[in-house]
Design an enzyme around this catalytic site. Sequence first.
Site, PDB file in Angstrom:
ATOM      1  N   THR A   1     -16.945  -7.687 -10.351  1.00  0.00           N
ATOM      2  CA  THR A   1     -15.778  -7.183 -11.071  1.00  0.00           C
ATOM      3  C   THR A   1     -14.761  -8.025 -11.407  1.00  0.00           C
ATOM      4  O   THR A   1     -14.051  -7.845 -12.197  1.00  0.00           O
ATOM      5  CB  THR A   1     -15.507  -5.968 -10.302  1.00  0.00           C
ATOM      6  OG1 THR A   1     -14.873  -6.160  -9.049  1.00  0.00           O
ATOM      7  CG2 THR A   1     -16.717  -4.975 -10.195  1.00  0.00           C
TER       8      THR A   1
ATOM      9  N   CYS B   1     -10.079   1.455  -0.708  1.00  0.00           N
ATOM     10  CA  CYS B   1     -10.463   1.789  -1.981  1.00  0.00           C
ATOM     11  C   CYS B   1     -11.614   2.744  -1.870  1.00  0.00           C
ATOM     12  O   CYS B   1     -12.585   2.497  -1.415  1.00  0.00           O
ATOM     13  CB  CYS B   1     -10.706   0.319  -2.735  1.00  0.00           C
ATOM     14  SG  CYS B   1     -10.794   0.677  -4.634  1.00  0.00           S
TER      15      CYS B   1
ATOM     16  N   ARG C   1      -7.988 -10.431  -9.802  1.00  0.00           N
ATOM     17  CA  ARG C   1      -7.090  -9.644 -10.352  1.00  0.00           C
ATOM     18  C   ARG C   1      -6.985  -8.350  -9.514  1.00  0.00           C
ATOM     19  O   ARG C   1      -7.917  -7.873  -8.912  1.00  0.00           O
ATOM     20  CB  ARG C   1      -6.905  -9.499 -11.789  1.00  0.00           C
ATOM     21  CG  ARG C   1      -8.176  -8.650 -12.264  1.00  0.00           C
ATOM     22  CD  ARG C   1      -8.374  -8.587 -13.764  1.00  0.00           C
ATOM     23  NE  ARG C   1      -9.149  -7.727 -14.337  1.00  0.00           N
ATOM     24  CZ  ARG C   1     -10.448  -8.083 -14.140  1.00  0.00           C
ATOM     25  NH1 ARG C   1     -10.862  -9.537 -14.038  1.00  0.00           N
ATOM     26  NH2 ARG C   1     -11.589  -7.157 -14.796  1.00  0.00           N
TER      27      ARG C   1
ATOM     28  N   CYS D   1      -7.008  -4.408  -8.147  1.00  0.00           N
ATOM     29  CA  CYS D   1      -7.677  -3.295  -8.630  1.00  0.00           C
ATOM     30  C   CYS D   1      -6.858  -2.205  -9.208  1.00  0.00           C
ATOM     31  O   CYS D   1      -5.657  -2.058  -8.545  1.00  0.00           O
ATOM     32  CB  CYS D   1      -8.459  -2.779  -7.477  1.00  0.00           C
ATOM     33  SG  CYS D   1      -9.125  -1.005  -7.723  1.00  0.00           S
TER      34      CYS D   1
ATOM     35  N   CYS E   1      -7.175   1.290  -6.426  1.00  0.00           N
ATOM     36  CA  CYS E   1      -6.289   1.412  -5.194  1.00  0.00           C
ATOM     37  C   CYS E   1      -4.886   0.716  -5.144  1.00  0.00           C
ATOM     38  O   CYS E   1      -4.341   0.676  -4.106  1.00  0.00           O
ATOM     39  CB  CYS E   1      -7.276   0.789  -3.890  1.00  0.00           C
ATOM     40  SG  CYS E   1      -7.412  -0.981  -4.116  1.00  0.00           S
TER      41      CYS E   1
ATOM     42  N   TRP F   1      23.172  -4.182  27.582  1.00  0.00           N
ATOM     43  CA  TRP F   1      22.584  -2.864  26.945  1.00  0.00           C
ATOM     44  C   TRP F   1      23.016  -2.877  25.444  1.00  0.00           C
ATOM     45  O   TRP F   1      21.803  -2.443  24.716  1.00  0.00           O
ATOM     46  CB  TRP F   1      23.297  -1.478  27.617  1.00  0.00           C
ATOM     47  CG  TRP F   1      22.629  -0.497  26.888  1.00  0.00           C
ATOM     48  CD1 TRP F   1      21.565   0.275  27.136  1.00  0.00           C
ATOM     49  CD2 TRP F   1      23.040   0.439  25.778  1.00  0.00           C
ATOM     50  NE1 TRP F   1      21.236   1.414  26.474  1.00  0.00           N
ATOM     51  CE2 TRP F   1      22.234   1.425  25.506  1.00  0.00           C
ATOM     52  CE3 TRP F   1      24.260   0.118  25.021  1.00  0.00           C
ATOM     53  CZ2 TRP F   1      22.613   2.308  24.529  1.00  0.00           C
ATOM     54  CZ3 TRP F   1      24.365   1.000  23.984  1.00  0.00           C
ATOM     55  CH2 TRP F   1      23.614   2.083  23.764  1.00  0.00           C
TER      56      TRP F   1
ATOM     57  N   TYR G   1      19.813  -3.337  22.527  1.00  0.00           N
ATOM     58  CA  TYR G   1      19.616  -2.271  21.461  1.00  0.00           C
ATOM     59  C   TYR G   1      19.821  -2.616  20.229  1.00  0.00           C
ATOM     60  O   TYR G   1      19.016  -2.229  19.293  1.00  0.00           O
ATOM     61  CB  TYR G   1      20.831  -1.092  21.993  1.00  0.00           C
ATOM     62  CG  TYR G   1      20.509   0.147  20.903  1.00  0.00           C
ATOM     63  CD1 TYR G   1      19.708   1.341  21.251  1.00  0.00           C
ATOM     64  CD2 TYR G   1      21.537   0.474  19.829  1.00  0.00           C
ATOM     65  CE1 TYR G   1      19.587   2.137  20.561  1.00  0.00           C
ATOM     66  CE2 TYR G   1      21.453   1.269  19.026  1.00  0.00           C
ATOM     67  CZ  TYR G   1      20.369   2.490  19.305  1.00  0.00           C
ATOM     68  OH  TYR G   1      20.144   3.460  18.497  1.00  0.00           O
TER      69      TYR G   1
ATOM     70  N   ASP H   1      19.730   0.864  30.501  1.00  0.00           N
ATOM     71  CA  ASP H   1      19.853   2.341  29.730  1.00  0.00           C
ATOM     72  C   ASP H   1      19.574   3.327  30.913  1.00  0.00           C
ATOM     73  O   ASP H   1      18.630   3.358  31.698  1.00  0.00           O
ATOM     74  CB  ASP H   1      18.852   2.465  28.696  1.00  0.00           C
ATOM     75  CG  ASP H   1      18.923   3.637  27.968  1.00  0.00           C
ATOM     76  OD1 ASP H   1      20.204   3.757  27.242  1.00  0.00           O
ATOM     77  OD2 ASP H   1      18.090   4.741  28.219  1.00  0.00           O
TER      78      ASP H   1
END
Length: 499
Positions: free
Chosen positions: A33, A41, A66, A68, A71, A427, A431, A447
């Site tokens: 294709t 897909c 190229r 689809c 999808c 701490w 974080y 913590d």
Amino acid sequence: METAMQDADARYQAMLAHDRRFDGVFFVGVSTTGVYCRPVCRVKTPRRSSCTFYESAAAAEKAGYRPCMRCRPELAPGRAHVDAVGRLAALVVDRIEDGALDEAGVEALATELGISSRHLRRACESELGVSPVELAQTQRLLLAKRLLTDTTMPVTEVAFASGFASLRRFNALFRERYRLAPSDLRKQPRAPRKGDAEAAERHGLVFELAYRPPYDWPAILGFFGARASAGVELVSEGRYARTFRWLSNEGWLAVSASDDEARSVLRVELSESLKPAVAPALARVKRAFDLAADPIRIAGDLGKLAEQRPGLRLPGSFDAFELAVRAILGQQVTVKGATTLASRFSHRFGKPIATPFPGLERLTPTPEHVAEARPEEVAGIGLPLARAKSIVSLAAAVRDGKVSFGPRASYESLVTQLVALPGIGEWTAEYVAMRALGWPDAFPSSDLGVLKALGETSASKARARAEAFRPWRSYATLHLWESLSALSKATATKKGGKR
């Protein structure tokens, strides 16, 4: 060759199963294709002999395929890496998504990342199968395809919003790669989506971003909701909304989960004022909601710890400075108390903005503005003076480049830069690294919640225990916090109380 064939055969089996866990991990080019697809897909599956597998959409396009139309490869989730070369390639993808090559070239990007352009090209070729320029071209084209398909933006606006410097270059490359004119996509009718009418009323643009299931949406929405800074952020009716600034573009965005459980996507709405910033805005959403994560792999590595919430994600940030300030505000106070302080801070130092969401009325404060404030002004929101000085020092350090949340900021360098500032300890630094950088292996060992969940009394013992969770200690931290929350709810239920 045998190993490559085995890998290809395994990928073909994943494609036969339409396994969403592999969505975005690879793409398949179909020789009969001339198109390339996502492994999920739903078109008739081609024969194995017709399939060639690629590490990225850019590599498939380089080979002459190229995208689809069914999808839509531009909707595939990204890939997260933790290995050294992979991290660099992922970082390059992030920066190109932010438009790093729209204004400057590969040399400038390499300098920004602190590496040679040769090493940059080698990492891209090795991990993604394409050069940085080819990667940028594919990302621009896929974004343009998305804008043409999902919005009514004029073609000229689509070209520039996608990062092209000229309409002529955009039209030429689109025809060369996709064998059709940009306007041809508009001739293909699109089924209306739920929420399109609401978005139109708010003058918003609607997009969808895919992820690999499972995804614990209630958990991440609850995390953001508990920490939402009034004025800047809003969580209600199953939706996260916030104001957003990118360079000179200001507006708002909103994120919600799809009502269709069979579709692993988040719905994103952007204000029309953010048209020039669609790419970086969507990139921020992907990072903030951790859409590139591989939850099955992470949960498998964490074992029993992740059994109850295998789809738990790492909440990121839309603005690193905002997140760092929030971390300082959260020192020695409850989450609710820090949220109240963050709201006062944004109202005191943030710029007003109009949005269609009641209560969403402030842009997050910039480090440049906060750096000019007196500590006494910041303390006026209800902070100890020492903590206010920490925030002003942080703002000045970010403004002056002494603390960098940019592309060169590694986990180690950011933690080192932060702890060098007054009032910022381990701490806070861990974080911030965990959420601002989206670093998967940060660990705030001191913590109190982490210590309680592990049943330990010292940070050193917690660090030793956490070695078993590498390289996913950030996710382990979230699971530990979640285990405490679940325990608290169970206790409240036993007592007949409400939490």
